[in-house]
Design an enzyme around this catalytic site. Structure first.
Site, PDB file in Angstrom:
ATOM      1  N   ASP A  11       0.920  -1.033   0.028  1.00 22.72           N
ATOM      2  CA  ASP A  11      -0.048   0.146   0.084  1.00 22.72           C
ATOM      3  C   ASP A  11       1.043   1.160  -0.092  1.00 22.72           C
ATOM      4  O   ASP A  11       1.595   1.566   0.968  1.00 22.72           O
ATOM      5  CB  ASP A  11      -0.858  -0.108   1.307  1.00 22.72           C
ATOM      6  N   TYR A 233       0.753   0.027  14.957  1.00 18.51           N
ATOM      7  CA  TYR A 233      -0.257   0.053  13.886  1.00 18.51           C
ATOM      8  C   TYR A 233       0.195   0.732  12.700  1.00 18.51           C
ATOM      9  O   TYR A 233       0.052   2.036  12.689  1.00 18.51           O
ATOM     10  CB  TYR A 233      -1.563   0.206  14.400  1.00 18.51           C
ATOM     11  N   LYS A 236      -3.398  -2.821   8.146  1.00 21.53           N
ATOM     12  CA  LYS A 236      -3.148  -4.255   8.421  1.00 21.53           C
ATOM     13  C   LYS A 236      -2.370  -4.855   7.159  1.00 21.53           C
ATOM     14  O   LYS A 236      -1.690  -4.244   6.333  1.00 21.53           O
ATOM     15  CB  LYS A 236      -4.707  -4.741   7.907  1.00 21.53           C
TER      16      LYS A 236
HETATM   17  C1  F6R Z   1      -7.702  -0.431   7.575  1.00 17.31           C
HETATM   18  C2  F6R Z   1      -6.967   0.673   7.428  1.00 17.31           C
HETATM   19  C3  F6R Z   1      -8.004   1.738   7.738  1.00 17.31           C
HETATM   20  C4  F6R Z   1      -7.638   2.824   8.474  1.00 17.31           C
HETATM   21  C5  F6R Z   1      -8.672   3.968   9.082  1.00 17.31           C
HETATM   22  C6  F6R Z   1      -7.892   5.210   9.912  1.00 17.31           C
HETATM   23  O1  F6R Z   1      -6.609  -1.395   7.261  1.00 17.31           O
HETATM   24  O2  F6R Z   1      -6.191   1.374   6.824  1.00 17.31           O
HETATM   25  O3  F6R Z   1      -9.281   1.302   8.035  1.00 17.31           O
HETATM   26  O4  F6R Z   1      -7.231   2.367   9.622  1.00 17.31           O
HETATM   27  O5  F6R Z   1      -9.123   4.586   7.794  1.00 17.31           O
HETATM   28  O6  F6R Z   1      -6.891   5.682   9.206  1.00 17.31           O
HETATM   29  P1  F6R Z   1      -6.051   6.875   9.505  1.00 17.31           P
HETATM   30  O7  F6R Z   1      -5.524   6.609  10.875  1.00 17.31           O
HETATM   31  O8  F6R Z   1      -4.875   6.886   8.394  1.00 17.31           O
HETATM   32  O9  F6R Z   1      -6.801   8.077   9.368  1.00 17.31           O
HETATM   33 MG    MG Z   2      -4.033   2.202   3.120  1.00 18.14          MG
HETATM   34 MG    MG Z   3      -4.816  -2.537   2.028  1.00 18.80          MG
END
Ligand code: F6R
Ligand code: MG
Ligand code: MG
Length: 370
Positions: A11, A233, A236
């Site tokens: 990603d 984190y 994923k």
């Molecule tokens: C799951 C994922 C998204 C983000 C969520 C919050 O793998 O990547 O669900 O965790 O959109 O993202 P941030 O913290 O970047 O605003």
């Molecule tokens: Mg992403």
């Molecule tokens: Mg992804």
């Protein structure tokens, strides 16, 4: 000459948020890999996406863990990150966790599944790509395909499948692996792989009694755990998997049947929720509702001396509408739990999310109960 089939993915920026890969990144990767094909580093390639993950599907003769192939992938992701920054995409470079490439993308953020094998007369290979979930999401379907006779009729009625398969299972916490035979050790195997956040199927091999070479994997799954690499984190691990089919292996339809349940996996919003895995076509591989639900795409190829046919978008089929509808019912049911388990993951799986920061703030307010 053996063929190596590699899927290396990352990603490197979402469009918008974490929904999808921007077409400019796909175009960039196509151009980069086309040069590598012209230079004979790759035999063939196909660039795809699942949700916000850029997927490089490549064939070559360099074997698994080949530095040139990993370097090509790394450079492609770095250039795509630059492009993502120019376009202002979300989370540009998210999965590239190191600045210094050291010859292998393992442990550096991207996920990878690779197998090297002797091509049969006709070689069907399926590339599975998931978004908003973790490598353990493959445990259930890979077990179903290669070990469950209620899924795979060939295990009962085809003498060339009848002896079963050997599973290589990784303990991703302790960094150990174990080889387990099915059906002989099926219950022990299930005891491990049912704990899918810890024990993951890494590869499947034919038995020595098979007409296929027993040292050549017939399936491989990416097992990178981003949180273990990054320490906190960063999204994923959105795994990929390779499965070879037919002639002594599960038939294409047995391989796909393993995804007909819409089984529960962890991931989804903020990598912190359980939800159904929905098999979708490429055009529907964009994560929208609550950043999900987790999705899987399957591209089917025939290989000839490493050359790939055009892929077939295998879940682009009304036969999977029932699974998708069911997944949507389950999604709705799970969503109604809001922040409650078992929709939200249990505490131990939240360790590498942002939740510990909230808990830390509350820490001093806790008083001992007398
Ligand atoms: C799951 C994922 C998204 C983000 C969520 C919050 O793998 O990547 O669900 O965790 O959109 O993202 P941030 O913290 O970047 O605003
Ligand atoms: Mg992403
Ligand atoms: Mg992804």
């Amino acid at each position: 000459m053996k063929t190596t089939f590699s899927i290396i993915k990352a990603d490197v920026g979402g469009w918008p948020g974490h929904a999808l890969v921007h077409p400019d990144l796909i175009e960039l990767a196509n151009k980069k890999l086309a040069v590598a094909k012209k230079d004979k580093l790759l035999i063939d390639f196909h660039v795809a996406h699942c949700g916000d993950d850029l997927e490089l599907i490549m064939t070559h003769n360099k074997g698994v863990d080949a530095e040139e192939i990993h370097c090509l992938s790394w450079d492609t992701f770095c250039e795509a990150t630059e492009k993502a920054r120019d376009l202002g995409l979300y989370g540009a470079g998210q999965d590239l966790l190191s600045d210094a490439f050291s010859g292998n993308v393992k442990g550096m953020g991207p996920g990878l599944a690779e197998i090297e094998f002797t091509e049969r007369k006709a070689e069907p290979v399926i590339a599975f790509m998931m978004d908003k979930t973790e490598p353990g999401a493959f445990n259930y379907p890979i077990f179903k395909m290669f070990a469950d006779p209620f899924n795979t009729a060939g295990l009962i009625i085809d003498p060339s499948c009848h002896d079963g398969f050997v599973f290589e299972v990784w303990d991703i916490k302790e960094h150990k692996n174990v080889m387990m035979k099915s059906p002989e050790e099926m219950y022990d195997l299930l005891a491990l792989i049912g704990a899918k956040s810890r024990f993951v199927i890494k590869r499947v091999f034919p038995k020595t009694s098979s007409k296929l070479p027993s040292k050549e994997a017939v399936s491989a799954i990416s097992t990178e755990k981003l949180y273990q690499i990054a320490g906190e984190y960063v999204g994923k691990d959105d795994p990929v998997g390779i499965v070879r089919a037919q002639s002594g292996l599960p038939a294409l339809g047995e391989v796909l049947e393993a995804f007909s349940h819409g089984h529960l996996v962890s991931g989804w919003m903020r990598g912190s929720h359980n939800g159904p895995l929905m098999p979708v076509s490429l055009k529907d591989a964009q994560c929208t509702r609550f950043d999900g639900p987790p999705r899987v795409v399957a591209l089917g190829f025939q290989l000839k001396n490493g050359k790939l046919t055009q892929p077939v978008d295998l879940f682009d089929d009304p036969a999977f509408d029932y699974t998708r509808n069911k997944a949507q019912h389950v999604m709705e049911y799970m969503r109604r739990h809001g922040p409650f388990e078992p929709h939200r993951l249990p505490m131990e799986d939240m360790e590498y999310t942002t939740l510990p920061k909230v808990m830390k703030k509350l820490g001093p307010r806790f008083k001992k109960i007398k």
